[in-house]
Structure formats: structure tokens, C-alpha cells
Design a protein around this motif. Structure first.
Motif, short mmCIF file in Angstrom:
data_model
loop_
_atom_site.label_atom_id
_atom_site.label_comp_id
_atom_site.label_asym_id
_atom_site.label_seq_id
_atom_site.Cartn_x
_atom_site.Cartn_y
_atom_site.Cartn_z
N ALA A 62 -7.50 -0.28 -17.07
CA ALA A 62 -8.02 0.99 -16.84
C ALA A 62 -7.95 1.95 -18.11
O ALA A 62 -8.67 2.67 -18.62
CB ALA A 62 -7.87 1.64 -15.44
N SER A 63 -6.62 2.12 -18.59
CA SER A 63 -6.30 2.74 -19.66
C SER A 63 -6.54 2.06 -20.93
O SER A 63 -6.93 2.88 -21.85
CB SER A 63 -4.81 2.97 -19.59
OG SER A 63 -4.03 1.59 -19.74
N ALA A 64 -6.86 0.77 -20.97
CA ALA A 64 -7.18 0.15 -22.24
C ALA A 64 -8.50 0.25 -22.21
O ALA A 64 -9.19 0.39 -23.36
CB ALA A 64 -6.97 -1.35 -22.06
N LEU A 65 -9.25 0.51 -21.21
CA LEU A 65 -10.95 0.67 -21.14
C LEU A 65 -11.08 1.92 -22.01
O LEU A 65 -12.15 2.03 -22.74
CB LEU A 65 -11.42 0.61 -19.65
CG LEU A 65 -11.45 -0.76 -18.87
CD1 LEU A 65 -12.14 -0.16 -17.60
CD2 LEU A 65 -12.46 -1.71 -19.99
N GLU A 66 -10.36 3.07 -21.37
CA GLU A 66 -10.67 4.22 -22.43
C GLU A 66 -10.31 4.19 -23.95
O GLU A 66 -10.92 4.96 -24.53
CB GLU A 66 -9.64 5.08 -21.79
CG GLU A 66 -9.74 6.72 -22.30
CD GLU A 66 -8.65 7.69 -21.65
OE1 GLU A 66 -8.39 8.52 -22.53
OE2 GLU A 66 -8.34 7.71 -20.39
N ALA A 67 -9.40 3.45 -24.41
CA ALA A 67 -9.17 3.11 -25.69
C ALA A 67 -10.31 2.19 -26.33
O ALA A 67 -10.67 2.76 -27.60
CB ALA A 67 -7.71 2.39 -25.71
#
Length: 154
Positions: A62-67
Motif C-alpha cells: 500500500a505504501s509502495a503504491l503511493e510511491a
């Protein structure tokens, strides 16, 4: 198609690399999402295929998706999960994933979804830059409007 495959499981990574390469894809491999984001920031990819075996990895994805979504040439993002609830999938889709699969998933279905996402991106990229506004008969390019005569607007 140029793919970025990310999976922390070496067994899953080797199986998916073989299956996706046999489908005539150019596949680059990463063993964690941070490295996958780094690779995507350095080279263009059509699709990033992220796999998570453990439910603890969902937060990392989920945090990588933002990146990924902040990248200038952001790839389409397909997520494959071993165990997940519909709420988990909805959260990842809301975070920026373009597709989310839960096991048992089919590599054929995933491949077709990636092709469909690519076709959609190509259609969007080939949208005309100049259009005719039928209500005002103006030629429109971005915010620039050029009024046409009655004869030109036909």
C-alpha cells in the motif's frame, strides 16, 4: 510488454518470471517493493506486478503504491495476493493498484488484464490534442480556444 515483477518469495518469483517471459514479455525482477519503486523510477515499465504471500506485506504494498503513482511515467500496477479479504483488495485498489487478484489466480487471466490495461493506456495516450467543441464550434487545444467561422465549423 515491459514488466517489473516484485515478489519476496524466490519460488513464486522464479515461477512467475518463467511464465511471464514465455508470454514474450521483457521481465525485470525485484525481491522487495522498495527496490521495485527504485527500478521504476529509473526505467520505464508498462506494468508493475507485485506479489505478497503474507498479509503483513499488504501495508508495504500500500505504501509502495503511493510511491509508484507519484512517478512521472507510472506503470499500471497489478497486485497478486496469497490471502486477502475483499476489504484488503479494495484498500489496495484505492491506494493506486489497477488490478488485484487473490489466490487461486490464473496467470492467463493476469496476463490478459495487463494487456487490457496497456491497451487502455495506449488509447488514452493517443487521444487527440485538438478537438472541435460542437456547442460553440471552437477549435480547442488545452485552454486555448480558436473560434471558427460558420463555414469552417461545418
Amino acid at each position: 510488454m515491459r514488466l517489473l515483477l516484485c515478489s519476496s518469495s524466490s519460488t513464486e518469483r522464479s515461477y512467475l518470471y518463467k511464465a511471464l517471459s514465455e508470454s514474450l514479455n521483457s521481465v525485470e525482477v525485484a525481491d522487495n517493493v522498495e527496490y521495485a519503486v527504485y527500478l521504476a523510477s529509473q526505467e520505464p515499465f508498462d506494468t508493475a506486478f507485485l506479489c505478497a504471500a503474507a498479509s503483513e506485506a499488504h501495508d508495504g504494498i500500500a505504501s509502495a503504491l503511493e510511491a509508484f503513482t507519484r512517478l512521472p511515467d507510472a506503470p499500471a500496477i497489478v497486485v497478486a495476493l496469497t490471502r486477502a479479504t475483499p476489504a484488503d483488495c479494495a484498500r489496495l485498489l484505492h491506494a493506486g493498484a489497477d488490478a488485484c487478484f487473490v489466490q487461486p489466480w490464473s496467470i492467463i487471466e493476469i496476463q490478459e488484464r495487463m494487456l487490457a490495461l496497456r491497451r487502455g493506456a495506449l488509447v488514452h495516450a493517443s487521444a487527440p490534442l485538438v478537438r472541435l467543441d460542437p456547442s460553440t464550434r471552437d477549435l480547442v487545444e488545452g485552454i486555448l480556444r480558436v473560434p471558427l467561422t460558420t463555414r469552417e465549423g461545418r
